[in-house]
Design a protein around this motif. Structure first.
Motif, PDB file in Angstrom:
ATOM      1  N   SER A 425       0.807  -1.199   0.000  1.00  0.00           N
ATOM      2  CA  SER A 425       0.000   0.000   0.000  1.00  0.00           C
ATOM      3  C   SER A 425       0.846   1.258   0.000  1.00  0.00           C
ATOM      4  O   SER A 425       0.388   2.297  -0.439  1.00  0.00           O
ATOM      5  CB  SER A 425      -0.851   0.058   1.263  1.00  0.00           C
ATOM      6  N   PRO A 427       3.800   2.046  -1.705  1.00  0.00           N
ATOM      7  CA  PRO A 427       4.284   2.582  -2.993  1.00  0.00           C
ATOM      8  C   PRO A 427       3.236   3.442  -3.704  1.00  0.00           C
ATOM      9  O   PRO A 427       3.536   4.515  -4.227  1.00  0.00           O
ATOM     10  CB  PRO A 427       4.614   1.320  -3.799  1.00  0.00           C
ATOM     11  N   SER A 449      -6.990  -3.335  -3.865  1.00  0.00           N
ATOM     12  CA  SER A 449      -5.761  -3.002  -3.126  1.00  0.00           C
ATOM     13  C   SER A 449      -5.075  -4.205  -2.493  1.00  0.00           C
ATOM     14  O   SER A 449      -4.482  -4.095  -1.417  1.00  0.00           O
ATOM     15  CB  SER A 449      -6.053  -1.948  -2.045  1.00  0.00           C
ATOM     16  N   GLY A 450      -5.125  -5.337  -3.141  1.00  0.00           N
ATOM     17  CA  GLY A 450      -4.455  -6.525  -2.601  1.00  0.00           C
ATOM     18  C   GLY A 450      -2.950  -6.469  -2.814  1.00  0.00           C
ATOM     19  O   GLY A 450      -2.455  -5.789  -3.717  1.00  0.00           O
ATOM     20  N   ASP A 452      -1.444  -9.339  -3.282  1.00  0.00           N
ATOM     21  CA  ASP A 452      -1.202 -10.713  -3.727  1.00  0.00           C
ATOM     22  C   ASP A 452      -0.965 -10.875  -5.221  1.00  0.00           C
ATOM     23  O   ASP A 452      -0.752 -11.997  -5.676  1.00  0.00           O
ATOM     24  CB  ASP A 452      -2.385 -11.597  -3.306  1.00  0.00           C
ATOM     25  N   GLY A 474       6.834  -3.353  -2.205  1.00  0.00           N
ATOM     26  CA  GLY A 474       7.489  -3.620  -0.928  1.00  0.00           C
ATOM     27  C   GLY A 474       7.961  -5.064  -0.872  1.00  0.00           C
ATOM     28  O   GLY A 474       7.603  -5.883  -1.729  1.00  0.00           O
ATOM     29  N   ASP A 475       8.760  -5.368   0.156  1.00  0.00           N
ATOM     30  CA  ASP A 475       9.292  -6.728   0.287  1.00  0.00           C
ATOM     31  C   ASP A 475       8.185  -7.743   0.561  1.00  0.00           C
ATOM     32  O   ASP A 475       8.184  -8.845   0.007  1.00  0.00           O
ATOM     33  CB  ASP A 475      10.366  -6.793   1.385  1.00  0.00           C
ATOM     34  N   GLY A 504       6.015  -4.769   6.412  1.00  0.00           N
ATOM     35  CA  GLY A 504       5.023  -3.849   5.855  1.00  0.00           C
ATOM     36  C   GLY A 504       5.140  -2.495   6.531  1.00  0.00           C
ATOM     37  O   GLY A 504       4.526  -2.252   7.575  1.00  0.00           O
ATOM     38  N   ASN A 505       5.929  -1.614   5.927  1.00  0.00           N
ATOM     39  CA  ASN A 505       6.174  -0.297   6.532  1.00  0.00           C
ATOM     40  C   ASN A 505       4.897   0.536   6.606  1.00  0.00           C
ATOM     41  O   ASN A 505       4.787   1.448   7.427  1.00  0.00           O
ATOM     42  CB  ASN A 505       7.259   0.436   5.736  1.00  0.00           C
ATOM     43  N   PHE A 507       2.332  -0.120   7.978  1.00  0.00           N
ATOM     44  CA  PHE A 507       1.746  -0.197   9.319  1.00  0.00           C
ATOM     45  C   PHE A 507       2.447   0.723  10.323  1.00  0.00           C
ATOM     46  O   PHE A 507       1.994   0.880  11.447  1.00  0.00           O
ATOM     47  CB  PHE A 507       1.728  -1.656   9.797  1.00  0.00           C
TER      48      PHE A 507
HETATM   49  C1  LIG Z   1      -3.968 -10.041  -0.050  1.00  0.00           C
HETATM   50  C2  LIG Z   1      -3.746  -8.985   0.991  1.00  0.00           C
HETATM   51  N1  LIG Z   1      -3.418  -9.353   2.251  1.00  0.00           N
HETATM   52  C3  LIG Z   1      -3.181  -8.412   3.186  1.00  0.00           C
HETATM   53  C4  LIG Z   1      -3.255  -7.080   2.883  1.00  0.00           C
HETATM   54  C5  LIG Z   1      -2.991  -6.028   3.954  1.00  0.00           C
HETATM   55  N2  LIG Z   1      -1.722  -5.321   3.672  1.00  0.00           N
HETATM   56  C6  LIG Z   1      -1.713  -4.132   3.049  1.00  0.00           C
HETATM   57  S1  LIG Z   1      -0.185  -3.532   2.830  1.00  0.00           S
HETATM   58  C7  LIG Z   1       0.509  -4.850   3.598  1.00  0.00           C
HETATM   59  C8  LIG Z   1       2.000  -4.926   3.787  1.00  0.00           C
HETATM   60  C9  LIG Z   1       2.763  -4.606   2.550  1.00  0.00           C
HETATM   61  O1  LIG Z   1       4.116  -4.594   2.866  1.00  0.00           O
HETATM   62  P1  LIG Z   1       5.230  -4.323   1.790  1.00  0.00           P
HETATM   63  O2  LIG Z   1       4.870  -4.991   0.539  1.00  0.00           O
HETATM   64  O3  LIG Z   1       6.546  -4.684   2.368  1.00  0.00           O
HETATM   65  O4  LIG Z   1       5.134  -2.779   1.498  1.00  0.00           O
HETATM   66  P2  LIG Z   1       5.468  -1.529   2.456  1.00  0.00           P
HETATM   67  O5  LIG Z   1       4.306  -1.365   3.352  1.00  0.00           O
HETATM   68  O6  LIG Z   1       6.708  -1.824   3.228  1.00  0.00           O
HETATM   69  O7  LIG Z   1       5.634  -0.417   1.510  1.00  0.00           O
HETATM   70  C10 LIG Z   1      -0.464  -5.760   4.020  1.00  0.00           C
HETATM   71  C11 LIG Z   1      -0.188  -7.032   4.723  1.00  0.00           C
HETATM   72  C12 LIG Z   1      -3.625  -6.744   1.556  1.00  0.00           C
HETATM   73  N3  LIG Z   1      -3.741  -5.480   1.153  1.00  0.00           N
HETATM   74  N4  LIG Z   1      -3.832  -7.710   0.639  1.00  0.00           N
END
Ligand SMILES: Cc1ncc(C[n+]2csc(CCOP(=O)(O)OP(=O)(O)O)c2C)c(N)n1
Length: 587
Positions: A425, A427, A449-450, A452, A474-475, A504-505, A507
């Motif tokens: 979320s 980026p 906004s998944g 996956d 993100g990672d 997941g930054n 958060f």
């Molecule tokens: C399928 C799905 N599971 C859970 C989420 C909740 N979620 C949103 S962002 C995120 C973490 C993403 O982390 P990362 O890809 O490292 O990106 P960063 O936040 O560090 O930029 C999660 C678990 C989601 N959006 N979609």
């Protein structure tokens, strides 16, 4: 630091052909070898005549008649993807990039359910994704037969049409199936967008073939150019005249030069302010992109000044949370939502008119018919935006190594056209802070906004366009969808920039998780290795851990002659979150 090369690092180029990609031959042969199942032959011909040219095939036996028929038909380019969730997103990426329907074919059982995420995303983005699922005949369902679940209408809430084809091949049933497919596809030609599900029960034997004549001629899918009714125009003109302050807000929109010109004309000649998220792909003098920070700087006295009398919205969801809060709070007296689909969306709780049609035609009409508004309202927005831009430029001078710096460094290096995909979320939020780069077309999966399917979607899109396709993710999202790399013809023009802040930054950026006492359960720091994932899939890997290294790596990463490449950029989680918050507060 540096490019890690692996044995077989030529995978990702076209030099190996283990699983084929078959290009359509023109002119097509008059015959092809199809499954002997007549229902499958009808379906394949209907898909061809509907204009489907790309098909993603997932392995399985129950769907063998479909695999054989699509793969042999000269009108289709087929891609073999093993993981159905990834395959669904590949198909979505292809469909969105090509603006045409794309099919994904899978076997029965849980394979089917794995298509659900991509179908949901396609539903909310109104993308023509056609899921074709093989099934057991009705008498075997619920009878403890292998790989059997209740598939009929399983995606009902996320598709515009669900159809179960008959298993028996009587003339009556074949005619019925043919008519239904024809009607469904015709409907989609008039109202393009949105997924469909075709469930195909098949009886054994599954591998028998026959020679089939090619009968269908591809039609072009709806040109998405529905006119907005003149009757509505009259009312709209009246409402336009009554409104002193008019604001246009555009959410996700695929690149559309005609629309961009019409919108720019409204800004320049009619003095209408336009707020457009990066993913709207609109740009021009006076168009405001970074609205999140701008709105944060408003006092409650300012709100009246910025409140529109008439709000016009186009496109899909907007990323900015503040614009939603602001508009819900100030409640414009009038709100038109203009969209090709007739789905009612009232994001700001003030919808007064739903206009079904192509916004380009409405704007073209307004440009001809309406009077210009007083410049004051436009200038209010433009000045506030200019102030934020200069704060942005000052802020950059002080930013330490962090996620923010990665985006700044990346954007500064882009001087050639490319397609940029952003993961969820953070980026998708960061790119909103930066000026729209004229070389970039922006895409993201903001329908649901998944996290996956961002990599698979970007990889699918890269198959459909020669331009460099860069995904910034993100990672966590990258590792989640790492099967995106599990494709022997990974497009050469695919680049994935993974910002690894160890979890997941996002958060740390949103209020709540940090004070919950359970930050790790949200952030999920981990020990997984992006480098080893790349090694497993034989994909080029680069890394950078500071600004100097990133600047050194970007030219190789963006080199159009290189193959598919992952660039992992390590950033500090805490500092990145601090920088993000400071940025929004600096005004
Ligand atoms: C399928 C799905 N599971 C859970 C989420 C909740 N979620 C949103 S962002 C995120 C973490 C993403 O982390 P990362 O890809 O490292 O990106 P960063 O936040 O560090 O930029 C999660 C678990 C989601 N959006 N979609």
């Amino acid at each position: 630091m540096g490019r890690d090369t692996h044995q077989n690092s030529d995978v990702g180029t076209d030099s190996r052909t283990i699983i084929y990609i078959k290009k359509p031959t023109t002119p097509p042969a008059m015959e092809y070898t199809a499954s002997n199942k007549q229902i499958v032959q009808i379906l394949v011909e209907k898909c061809h005549s509907f204009g489907i040219k790309q098909v993603v095939l997932c392995p399985g036996s129950r769907n063998a008649p479909l695999i054989i028929s699509f793969a042999n038909h000269p009108g289709f380019t087929c891609y073999s993807i093993i993981d159905e969730r990834s395959a669904g997103y590949y198909a979505l990426g292809l469909a969105r990039q090509l603006h045409e329907p794309v099919a994904v074919v899978c076997t029965s059982g849980t394979a089917v359910l794995n298509l659900a995420p991509a179908l949901a995303e396609a539903y909310y983005q109104e993308i023509s994704l056609v899921a074709i699922t093989a099934d057991r005949p009705a008498e075997l369902i619920g009878q403890e037969d292998g790989q059997t679940i209740r598939q009929s209408r399983v995606f009902q809430k996320f598709v515009s049409h669900s159809i179960d084809l008959p298993v028996d091949e009587t003339e009556e049933l074949k005619a019925e199936a043919s008519n239904y497919l024809e009607r469904m596809f015709k409907w989609h030609m008039v109202f393009p967008g949105g997924p469909m599900h075709i469930n195909v029960p098949l009886r054994e034997p599954l591998y028998e073939t026959t020679t089939c004549a090619l009968v269908s001629i591809p039609k072009s899918v709806g040109d998405q150019q529905q006119k907005i009714e003149t009757k509505i125009h009259k009312q709209l003109i009246e409402e336009w005249s009554q409104s002193a302050k008019i604001l246009i807000v555009c959410g996700i929109y695929l690149p559309d030069e005609e629309l961009n010109q019409a919108v720019n004309q409204l800004v320049q000649q009619k003095n209408i302010p336009v707020i457009a998220s990066a993913n709207s792909n609109l740009s021009g003098k006076g168009i405001i992109h970074s609205v999140e920070k701008l709105l944060l700087s408003l006092t409650s006295d300012d709100e009246l000044l910025y409140r529109p009398d008439l709000l016009i919205t186009i496109g899909g969801p907007v990323v900015s949370k503040r614009i939603k809060e602001f508009l819900r709070k100030v409640k414009p007296a009038l709100h038109w939502d203009v969209d090709l689909s007739s789905r009612k969306v009232d994001t700001y709780n003030c919808l007064t008119k739903q206009v079904t049609g192509n916004p380009f035609f409405l704007f073209k009409y307004l440009n001809k018919k309406v009077e210009a508004k007083n410049e004051t309202y436009l200038q209010t927005w433009v000045k506030a935006n200019a102030k934020q831009q200069s704060l942005h430029d000052k802020f950059i001078m002080t930013v330490p190594w962090s996620d923010f710096m990665v985006y700044h460094t990346f954007f500064a290096k882009i001087a050639k056209p490319l397609n940029l995909h952003t993961g969820n979320s953070s980026p998708v939020r960061y790119i909103e802070f930066f000026r729209k780069n004229p070389f970039i077309n922006y895409y993201s999966n903001r329908g649901t906004s998944g996290i996956d399917g961002s990599s698979s979607t970007a990889a699918g899109a890269a198959l459909a366009d020669d331009k460099l396709t860069v995904l910034i993710t993100g990672d966590v999202a990258f590792i989640y969808d790492s099967n995106a790399l599990w494709f022997n013809q990974l497009p050469k023009n695919l680049r994935i920039l993974v910002i690894n802040n160890n979890g997941g930054n996002i958060f740390r950026l949103i209020p709540g998780p940090a004070n919950s006492g359970h930050l790790p359960l949200f952030e999920t720091p981990h020990h997984a290795s992006v480098k080893m994932i790349c090694k497993a899939f034989h994909v080029y890997y680069l890394k950078a851990s500071n600004e100097i290294e990133l600047n050194q790596m970007l030219p190789s990463f963006l080199d159009t002659n290189a193959g598919a490449t992952v660039l992992e950029v390590f950033t500090p989680a805490e500092v990145s979150a601090e920088v993000y918050k400071n940025y929004l507060q600096a005004h």
